[in-house]
Design a protein around this motif. Structure first.
Motif, mmCIF file in Angstrom:
data_model
loop_
_atom_site.group_PDB
_atom_site.id
_atom_site.type_symbol
_atom_site.label_atom_id
_atom_site.label_comp_id
_atom_site.label_asym_id
_atom_site.label_seq_id
_atom_site.Cartn_x
_atom_site.Cartn_y
_atom_site.Cartn_z
ATOM 1 N N PHE A 1 12.213 62.561 -22.279
ATOM 2 C CA PHE A 1 12.799 61.434 -21.551
ATOM 3 C C PHE A 1 14.259 61.611 -21.133
ATOM 4 C CE2 PHE A 1 9.389 59.393 -24.136
ATOM 5 C CZ PHE A 1 8.607 58.948 -23.073
ATOM 6 N N LYS A 2 14.928 62.661 -21.565
ATOM 7 C CA LYS A 2 16.385 62.741 -21.403
ATOM 8 C C LYS A 2 16.858 62.746 -19.954
ATOM 9 C CE LYS A 2 16.751 67.831 -21.678
ATOM 10 N NZ LYS A 2 17.554 68.093 -20.465
ATOM 11 N N ASP A 3 16.063 63.245 -19.036
ATOM 12 C CA ASP A 3 16.496 63.316 -17.647
ATOM 13 C C ASP A 3 16.055 62.102 -16.829
ATOM 14 O OD1 ASP A 3 17.694 65.832 -18.006
ATOM 15 O OD2 ASP A 3 15.759 66.848 -17.746
ATOM 16 N N ARG A 4 15.425 61.147 -17.501
ATOM 17 C CA ARG A 4 14.873 59.998 -16.782
ATOM 18 C C ARG A 4 15.486 58.674 -17.213
ATOM 19 N NH1 ARG A 4 8.960 61.056 -18.570
ATOM 20 N NH2 ARG A 4 8.419 59.329 -17.181
ATOM 21 N N THR A 5 16.053 58.630 -18.390
ATOM 22 C CA THR A 5 16.616 57.388 -18.918
ATOM 23 C C THR A 5 17.603 57.737 -20.023
ATOM 24 O OG1 THR A 5 16.031 55.217 -19.847
ATOM 25 C CG2 THR A 5 14.789 57.117 -20.642
ATOM 26 N N ARG A 6 18.294 56.733 -20.551
ATOM 27 C CA ARG A 6 19.141 56.947 -21.720
ATOM 28 C C ARG A 6 18.272 56.857 -22.973
ATOM 29 N NH1 ARG A 6 23.739 52.590 -19.750
ATOM 30 N NH2 ARG A 6 24.466 53.769 -17.919
ATOM 31 N N VAL A 7 18.450 57.789 -23.876
ATOM 32 C CA VAL A 7 17.592 57.857 -25.061
ATOM 33 C C VAL A 7 18.459 57.877 -26.311
ATOM 34 C CG1 VAL A 7 15.650 59.049 -26.127
ATOM 35 C CG2 VAL A 7 16.050 59.301 -23.680
ATOM 36 N N ALA A 8 18.049 57.108 -27.315
ATOM 37 C CA ALA A 8 18.749 57.109 -28.607
ATOM 38 C C ALA A 8 17.713 57.003 -29.720
ATOM 39 C CB ALA A 8 19.744 55.953 -28.684
ATOM 40 N N PHE A 9 18.127 57.411 -30.925
ATOM 41 C CA PHE A 9 17.191 57.479 -32.034
ATOM 42 C C PHE A 9 17.812 56.909 -33.307
ATOM 43 C CE2 PHE A 9 16.430 60.924 -29.080
ATOM 44 C CZ PHE A 9 15.071 60.807 -28.826
ATOM 45 N N GLY A 10 17.020 56.104 -34.013
ATOM 46 C CA GLY A 10 17.410 55.620 -35.329
ATOM 47 C C GLY A 10 16.477 56.226 -36.367
ATOM 48 N N VAL A 11 17.007 57.099 -37.210
ATOM 49 C CA VAL A 11 16.187 57.799 -38.205
ATOM 50 C C VAL A 11 16.470 57.196 -39.574
ATOM 51 C CG1 VAL A 11 15.532 60.025 -39.187
ATOM 52 C CG2 VAL A 11 16.315 59.891 -36.804
ATOM 53 N N GLY A 12 15.421 56.810 -40.283
ATOM 54 C CA GLY A 12 15.580 56.135 -41.558
ATOM 55 C C GLY A 12 15.173 56.959 -42.747
ATOM 56 N N THR A 13 13.941 56.779 -43.207
ATOM 57 C CA THR A 13 13.470 57.386 -44.447
ATOM 58 C C THR A 13 13.605 58.897 -44.427
ATOM 59 O OG1 THR A 13 11.868 55.574 -44.586
ATOM 60 C CG2 THR A 13 11.540 57.438 -46.068
ATOM 61 N N ASN A 14 13.330 59.525 -43.293
ATOM 62 C CA ASN A 14 13.401 60.980 -43.207
ATOM 63 C C ASN A 14 14.813 61.510 -43.397
ATOM 64 O OD1 ASN A 14 13.462 63.597 -41.051
ATOM 65 N ND2 ASN A 14 11.744 63.525 -42.497
ATOM 66 N N LEU A 15 15.808 60.652 -43.205
ATOM 67 C CA LEU A 15 17.199 61.038 -43.457
ATOM 68 C C LEU A 15 17.605 60.779 -44.902
ATOM 69 C CD1 LEU A 15 19.660 59.965 -40.589
ATOM 70 C CD2 LEU A 15 19.361 62.239 -41.592
ATOM 71 N N THR A 16 17.289 59.609 -45.419
ATOM 72 C CA THR A 16 17.885 59.162 -46.681
ATOM 73 C C THR A 16 16.950 59.218 -47.882
ATOM 74 O OG1 THR A 16 17.297 56.842 -46.246
ATOM 75 C CG2 THR A 16 19.439 57.614 -45.431
ATOM 76 N N ASN A 17 15.707 59.669 -47.668
ATOM 77 C CA ASN A 17 14.797 59.787 -48.805
ATOM 78 C C ASN A 17 13.873 60.980 -48.606
ATOM 79 O OD1 ASN A 17 13.292 59.383 -51.116
ATOM 80 N ND2 ASN A 17 12.988 57.203 -50.772
ATOM 81 N N ASP A 18 14.470 62.155 -48.457
ATOM 82 C CA ASP A 18 13.701 63.385 -48.278
ATOM 83 C C ASP A 18 14.259 64.468 -49.200
ATOM 84 O OD1 ASP A 18 11.896 65.240 -47.358
ATOM 85 O OD2 ASP A 18 13.060 65.750 -45.572
#
Length: 397
Positions: free
Chosen positions: A325-342
């Motif tokens: 999607f990067k060339d078609r719209t603005r994209v952002a990500f919120g990463v939860g469990t995979n960041l703080t409980n892995d």
């Protein structure tokens, strides 16, 4: 104590709480807890969880914390004044072993929405940390650090991912508060060009990060009871949000009734008014394609809008979504469990969801049916009828 600050929660709890204060101060709600993991026995930890919640209820907002919140452009002075008097009250929450004697526990939060809304995130963090410090007495932080470095390298070392922006959304299901803090510090040090902020207000204040968040499912669910007509409850929720924030905090949540119902309500007015939408259930690639087409059909340039992905993300999925999607719209990500409980252990898939508002059942009908939570089947059937949502069980038979 596990929770040492009332800011140790997600920003959207405060943004929703301000709406409640200004527009729905008399609303009464009920929340219930659910663990989606099979075979996890949390009953031995009930007393410890209660003790931690008692400590949570002794906390008050400190002057530097109130000053920080008042510095956020969308927080209003009367809300800060209210928070200066606020504390969570134990009388509104109960924790006990399940009456079904199935190894599960029951957590029920019931009372004024204004006085219960801040329970959810810290209570989930408490349950997580109590469980993991009892079952993993010598945590493998070395393994956790190795995994975190590998994830960051997947984005940081790929030139095609140069514009990828990621936020920490991991408060509620973190392994522990100290591990969460180490993850945040590591991201700031080694991943700064890709890190846009955190949903955790305490760490945002402590480390000079941008706090991120707008609305959660409970807000639009409560509007099922608070709005003038059930069919218009999603529209009512978006309009009340716009009335409060006047164009600020403009990311709409799209999955309380599924994507089809969202797109029916998210008309040209909302397409222009809101900055974008957040994905939290169903196939994220399909969701993104449908939302981009919806913008185009409404003569809105998708490149001016933001697609925020936040559903069970790992860094591999972030990579694939960004490249799509990067060339078609603005994209952002919120990463939860995979960041703080892995750290190599199976995370708890635990939630606390609103199930009633003003005595009436409320529910979410997401594109991931396992995320639905309502104890009134008749109401679920009625909700599906009103929003023209097929019953996935009936459709499969």
């Amino acid at each position: 104590m596990i929770i040492t600050s009332l800011l140790d929660t997600d920003l959207y709890k405060f943004t929703m709480m301000q709406v409640v204060l200004h527009h729905f101060p008399a609303a009464e709600v009920e929340y219930r807890y659910k663990c989606r993991n099979k075979g996890v026995d949390l009953r031995p930890y009930v007393d410890e969880i209660r003790d931690e919640i008692a400590g949570l209820c002794r906390l008050r907002f400190q002057e530097p914390e109130l000053a920080y919140l008042s510095g956020l452009r969308f927080m209003k002075s009367d809300f800060i004044d209210f928070l200066s008097l606020f504390h969570l009250q134990q009388k509104y929450i109960t924790v006990q072993p399940s009456a079904a004697d199935n190894g599960e526990i029951e957590i029920v939060i019931k009372g004024p929405w204004l006085h219960t809304i801040l329970f959810e995130v810290p209570v989930l963090a408490i349950v997580n940390e109590v469980y993991f410090r009892a079952t993993q007495t010598t945590p493998d932080h070395v393994e956790g650090r190795k995994r975190l470095q590998s994830k960051m390298a997947l984005i940081r070392d790929d030139a095609a991912m140069a514009g990828c922006k990621i936020a920490d959304y991991g408060t509620r299901r973190r392994f522990s508060r100290t591990w969460h803090e180490e993850v945040v510090q590591t991201l700031q040090r080694d991943f700064a060009q890709h890190l846009v902020g955190t949903s955790n207000v305490h760490f945002a204040m402590k480390y000079g990060m941008t706090p991120l968040g707008t609305m959660a499912h409970e807000y639009l669910q409560a509007c099922q009871s608070l709005g003038p007509r059930l069919r218009d409850s999603q529209i009512f929720g978006f309009e009340m949000w716009a009335k409060e924030y006047r164009g600020d905090l403009g990311i709409a949540l799209s999955d309380v009734y599924g994507m089809a119902a969202f797109l029916r309500d998210f008309d040209l007015y909302f397409c222009k008014l809101f900055d974008g939408a957040r994905h939290d259930s169903g196939d994220p690639f399909e969701w993104g394609e449908r939302l981009i087409k919806h913008y185009q059909d409404n003569r809105v340039d998708p490149s001016t809008k933001s697609l925020v992905f936040s559903d069970s993300l790992d860094f591999g999925k972030v990579n694939a979504l960004y490249l799509r999607f990067k060339d078609r719209t603005r994209v952002a990500f919120g990463v939860g469990t995979n960041l703080t409980n892995d750290l190599g252990y199976t995370p708890l898939q635990i939630v606390i969801k609103m199930v009633r508002c003003n005595g009436q059942p409320v529910a979410k009908l997401s594109d991931t049916p396992s995320k639905n939570m309502c104890d009134d089947q008749a109401y679920l059937n009625y909700l599906r009828q009103v929003f023209e949502i097929a019953d996935p069980v009936a459709a499969a038979t």
